[in-house]
Design an enzyme around this catalytic site. Structure first.
Site, mmCIF file in Angstrom:
data_model
loop_
_atom_site.group_PDB
_atom_site.id
_atom_site.type_symbol
_atom_site.label_atom_id
_atom_site.label_comp_id
_atom_site.label_asym_id
_atom_site.label_seq_id
_atom_site.Cartn_x
_atom_site.Cartn_y
_atom_site.Cartn_z
ATOM 1 N N HIS A 369 0.726 -1.179 4.878
ATOM 2 C CA HIS A 369 -0.489 -1.616 4.197
ATOM 3 C C HIS A 369 -1.306 -0.473 3.607
ATOM 4 C CE1 HIS A 369 0.649 -5.490 5.768
ATOM 5 N NE2 HIS A 369 -0.029 -5.940 4.732
ATOM 6 N N GLU A 610 6.294 -16.400 3.378
ATOM 7 C CA GLU A 610 6.578 -15.007 3.737
ATOM 8 C C GLU A 610 7.741 -14.873 4.710
ATOM 9 O OE1 GLU A 610 2.932 -12.387 3.740
ATOM 10 O OE2 GLU A 610 2.234 -14.054 4.957
ATOM 11 N N ASP A 634 6.476 -9.284 2.809
ATOM 12 C CA ASP A 634 6.991 -9.705 4.114
ATOM 13 C C ASP A 634 8.294 -10.466 3.964
ATOM 14 O OD1 ASP A 634 5.383 -8.748 6.251
ATOM 15 O OD2 ASP A 634 3.732 -9.926 5.437
ATOM 16 N N CYS A 681 2.184 -12.794 -4.856
ATOM 17 C CA CYS A 681 1.224 -11.696 -4.712
ATOM 18 C C CYS A 681 1.837 -10.469 -4.035
ATOM 19 C CB CYS A 681 -0.015 -12.161 -3.960
ATOM 20 S SG CYS A 681 0.356 -12.934 -2.395
HETATM 21 C C1 PEP Z 1 3.151 -9.983 1.282
HETATM 22 O O1 PEP Z 1 3.599 -9.995 2.422
HETATM 23 O O2 PEP Z 1 3.857 -9.951 0.252
HETATM 24 C C2 PEP Z 1 1.697 -9.992 1.066
HETATM 25 C C3 PEP Z 1 1.203 -10.113 -0.138
HETATM 26 O O3 PEP Z 1 0.905 -9.819 2.145
HETATM 27 P P1 PEP Z 1 0.711 -8.411 2.885
HETATM 28 O O4 PEP Z 1 1.347 -7.354 2.042
HETATM 29 O O5 PEP Z 1 -0.742 -8.211 3.061
HETATM 30 O O6 PEP Z 1 1.419 -8.612 4.184
HETATM 31 MG MG MG Z 2 2.317 -10.506 4.090
#
Ligand code: PEP
Ligand code: MG
Length: 766
Positions: A369, A610, A634, A681
């Site tokens: 992250h 995810e 994920d 996303c």
């Molecule tokens: C993802 O898992 O693609 C996502 C957008 O969430 P994060 O990266 O915050 O886990």
């Molecule tokens: Mg995620």
């Protein structure tokens, strides 16, 4: 002692050794003793000369160390390396590859066992044991040496990389530090920066204390003396409080602690280090660690346990030192490159805005992250630079190449000039793309694709608006939770959510409910797990803690009053029951607020896809919710069974893996059968090539980091939907992520979009 115990002991001793020479000499000494053989030697490959050099020996002529070397084709050592296999010989003299080296003292030894030392598929060298007697080393001996070599390889590679910092080369008549020392990591946020390293310290963590020159010796000594005095006081207080409750013997332990802190004991050694130029914290770390090593190596279990006490004492002194000196202003350089052992999202705020220009993390990977946030801030970042001796690098000049994942310490003028050209070219492209701010993402044949943004940091909102975002597709609400020391209240959450909703209104803002766990820890809600990615994460936590969930949902709903642009999104769902339960709670929060007199419109609720289980239930979920959003970061990790934080498997983490692309297409089709809106996303959407094929798959919205938004828009505006479909068709026929990557790069070039691909880096082949 059992074999396992011997192995563990050797690895432990070696891993605390201060430098490569110590690592190797401890290794050869211990192995020779443990195997009761007559010789143990280590040959390491020198990439400059392409030869195997004798770097340590127990049993051969020590004078030969550093002088004797073999070419890669020479001797049985060369053969072990070439075959990358152990060679076990009763009589080495009889082997056709045997190569006699004068002056080493090998004449006497017949039995030979050599094993390769391999690190990350690279041949580092060969470890050899020898004996006079003609005999084959037995299977258990061979297994022992192979196991040990595999365990030591990482430590040797690391010690070697650290040692490169100390090496001197002649520049004219002057010995100077080596230039352009290169350390490889994982590319995490594109871009290049030339700057100065600032090491981020973890509070009260001895291991992370950096080396630094003392500016004022007397001040450093006074700081240390006062911290030691505070610890003495603390110990006396505790001893007094416990006096009536514990035995005299147990209380005597505190006397031992106090004696260690007598001026002529540990402190005198620390003051001596300060006299040599170290600052107080560095002197403390060096002395404490030396004693920890000595005690830990003792055979007597009681004494070896004392190493923990010494470390504990050191930690307490450090805590006082840091607290007492924290108000002294830290002056950050203009082009600060923040370096941390483990870069966390909370650390991104350490350096004042405008001065933070690059990030490096020893651990973590491209989809951790912290890396995702760095991308959204547009800060060149390298993660997983595992061999980087981070403690030694405070104030060093550095080049961070976020495209290839490389870090260059002490760069030469030539390298700085070459990278400066890349920086200038990048700036030119960025300036040109700025002009697209108010233009829509529309293909040459008129297909319109909304581009939204992912946010999390406070600064993301204005950055996103500046880049022309049409909505927020993912607000990572956990980020503001992570830079605090307790859960925020409903009112505090309300304030920050209101700001996002207001800034974007009437554009939609998708707020994801708290997604903690995995690599996102809250300092005030620690979760210790063996396997956090498969553990208590996202919706699993919030459903177990309705009090946390309800407060958050209430704050979101209240913040949307009068704006009506809120969408609520649930992370990490696996089962229908989770969605039903979460929806029930959202409904309850909504009804409570209506009863309390708020005039709120019920927001759309969506789920993130995810995990693989969710992929196959897309249609069911689609019936239960108002929209679907794919978290491909994920999803990639779970489909490929590759931890997104682990640099060791970073090369296996591939969002363009055919299996991932197949899942992404399946999700759109299934959701559209229920006429539900699908966005994505994950980071794949922020890559111009990825964005084109996602558009061709039929995604209704792409949500990308603010920094990449203009590039994605530029790609869409310069391609027709028909060509994007053709690209998707050709990608579908490919078998492997790397091939797909290449195809996307080539196609971008063919579309005239070469400027959106990675620029040519210094030293790179065309
Ligand atoms: C993802 O898992 O693609 C996502 C957008 O969430 P994060 O990266 O915050 O886990
Ligand atoms: Mg995620």
């Amino acid at each position: 002692m059992s074999i396992l115990k011997v192995l563990r002991q050797i690895v432990q001793d070696v891993s605390t050794a201060p430098d490569l020479n110590a690592v190797l000499s401890i290794t050869v000494g211990r192995v020779q003793k443990a195997m009761q053989t007559e010789v143990c030697s280590v040959f390491l490959h020198n990439p400059d000369t392409d030869r195997y050099e004798l770097c340590a020996t127990q049993g051969l002529n020590n004078e030969a160390v550093g002088k004797v070397s073999l070419s890669v084709d020479e001797g049985i050592v060369g053969l072990v390396a070439k075959r990358a296999e152990p060679i076990n010989l009763e009589d080495a003299f009889q082997h056709p590859a045997f190569h006699y080296i004068d002056g080493v003292g090998e004449d006497l030894f017949h039995a030979f066992l050599g094993v390769p030392i391999m690190h990350q598929r690279r041949m580092l060298g060969v470890m050899v044991v020898q004996q006079k007697e003609k005999r084959r080393f037995d299977e258990s001996e061979e297994a022992f040496l192979v196991t040990l070599s595999a365990q030591l390889a990482g430590i040797i590679a690391h010690a070697r990389a650290t040692g490169a910092m100390d090496a001197r080369v002649m520049e004219g008549a002057q010995p100077v530090a080596r230039k352009d020392l290169r350390y490889d990591g994982v590319p995490a946020a594109s871009g290049v920066v030339i700057g100065e390293i600032v090491v981020a310290a973890i509070p009260a963590d001895l291991d992370s204390v950096v080396d630094k020159d003392a500016q004022n010796l007397d001040q450093e000594k006074a700081d240390l003396a006062s911290a030691i005095e505070s610890v003495r006081r603390d110990i006396r207080d505790v001893a007094e409080n416990l006096a009536g409750r514990i035995s005299k013997d147990e209380n005597a332990l505190f006397d031992v602690y106090l004696r260690m802190l007598d001026d002529d004991a540990l402190p005198s050694e620390m003051y001596a280090k300060i006299e040599q130029g170290q600052w107080a914290q560095g002197a403390l770390r060096e002395v404490i660690m030396e004693h920890v090593r000595t005690f830990a190596a003792m055979d007597d279990p009681y004494l070896s346990e004392r190493s923990t006490d010494i470390k504990d004492l050191g930690k307490r002194i450090l805590q006082h030192l840091q607290e007492d000196t924290c108000d002294r202003q830290i002056v950050y350089p203009q082009n600060a490159v923040l370096l941390a052992d483990e870069l966390t999202p909370a650390m991104l705020g350490l350096v004042p805005e405008g001065q933070l220009s690059g990030l490096i993390s020893v651990t973590g990977s491209g989809n951790s992250h912290a890396a995702i946030l760095a991308r959204s801030m547009g800060i060149p970042t390298v993660m997983g630079a595992v061999d980087l001796p981070y403690r030694r690098l405070q104030g060093e000049r550095v080049i961070v190449d976020g495209y290839s994942g490389r870090v260059y310490i002490n760069p030469s003028t030539e390298l700085i000039q070459a990278f400066s050209r890349v920086v200038i070219d990048e700036q030119i492209v960025a300036d040109e793309l700025k002009e697209l701010r108010d233009s829509p993402a529309i293909t040459k044949d008129g297909y319109r694709l909304p581009l939204w943004v992912n946010t999390g940091l406070a600064a993301d909102v204005s950055r996103s608006l500046q880049q022309g975002a049409e909505g927020i597709g993912l607000y990572r609400t956990e980020i503001p939770f992570m830079i605090r020391d307790s859960f925020p209240s409903e009112q505090e959450q309300f304030d920050s959510y209101r700001k996002q909703l207001e800034a974007f209104a009437p554009r939609p803002v998708t707020m994801r409910t708290l997604d903690i766990g995995g690599d996102k820890a809250l300092p005030y809600f620690p979760i210790e797990e063996e396997n956090p990615s498969l553990g208590w994460r996202g919706i699993r936590i919030t459903l177990d803690h309705p009090e946390i969930f309800m407060v958050q949902v209430r704050a979101m709903l209240r913040a949307s009053e009068g704006l009506d642009n809120l969408r609520i999104m649930l992370p990490m769902v696996t089962s229908v029951s989770e969605v039903e339960e979460a929806r029930r709670q959202i409904d309850r929060a909504y009804e409570e607020l209506i009863e309390e007199g708020y005039a709120i419109k019920k927001p759309p609720v969506g789920v993130m896809i995810e995990v693989p289980a969710a992929v196959y239930q897309t249609r069911r979920f689609a019936r239960l919710v108002d929209f679907i959003s794919v978290g491909s970061n994920d999803l990639t990790q779970y489909l490929l069974a590759v931890d997104r934080n682990n640099p060791r498997v970073a090369s296996l983490y591939a969002s363009y893996h055919p299996a991932v692309l197949k899942a992404l297409e399946f999700i759109v089709r299934e959701a559209h059968k229920e006429r539900k809106h699908v966005s994505i996303c994950g980071e794949i959407a922020a890559d111009p090539g990825g964005a084109l094929i996602l558009m061709a798959m039929g995604y209704d919205v792409l949500s990308v980091n603010a920094n990449n938004l203009p590039k994605v828009k530029y790609a869409i505006r310069n391609v027709s939907f028909t060509r994007a479909r053709q690209l998707l068709l050709s990608v579908r026929g490919l078998h492997d992520a790397e091939e797909i990557h290449q195809e996307l790069r080539q196609s971008l070039k063919a579309f005239g979009l070469a400027r959106l691909t990675r620029p040519m880096m210094p030293g790179q082949q065309a």
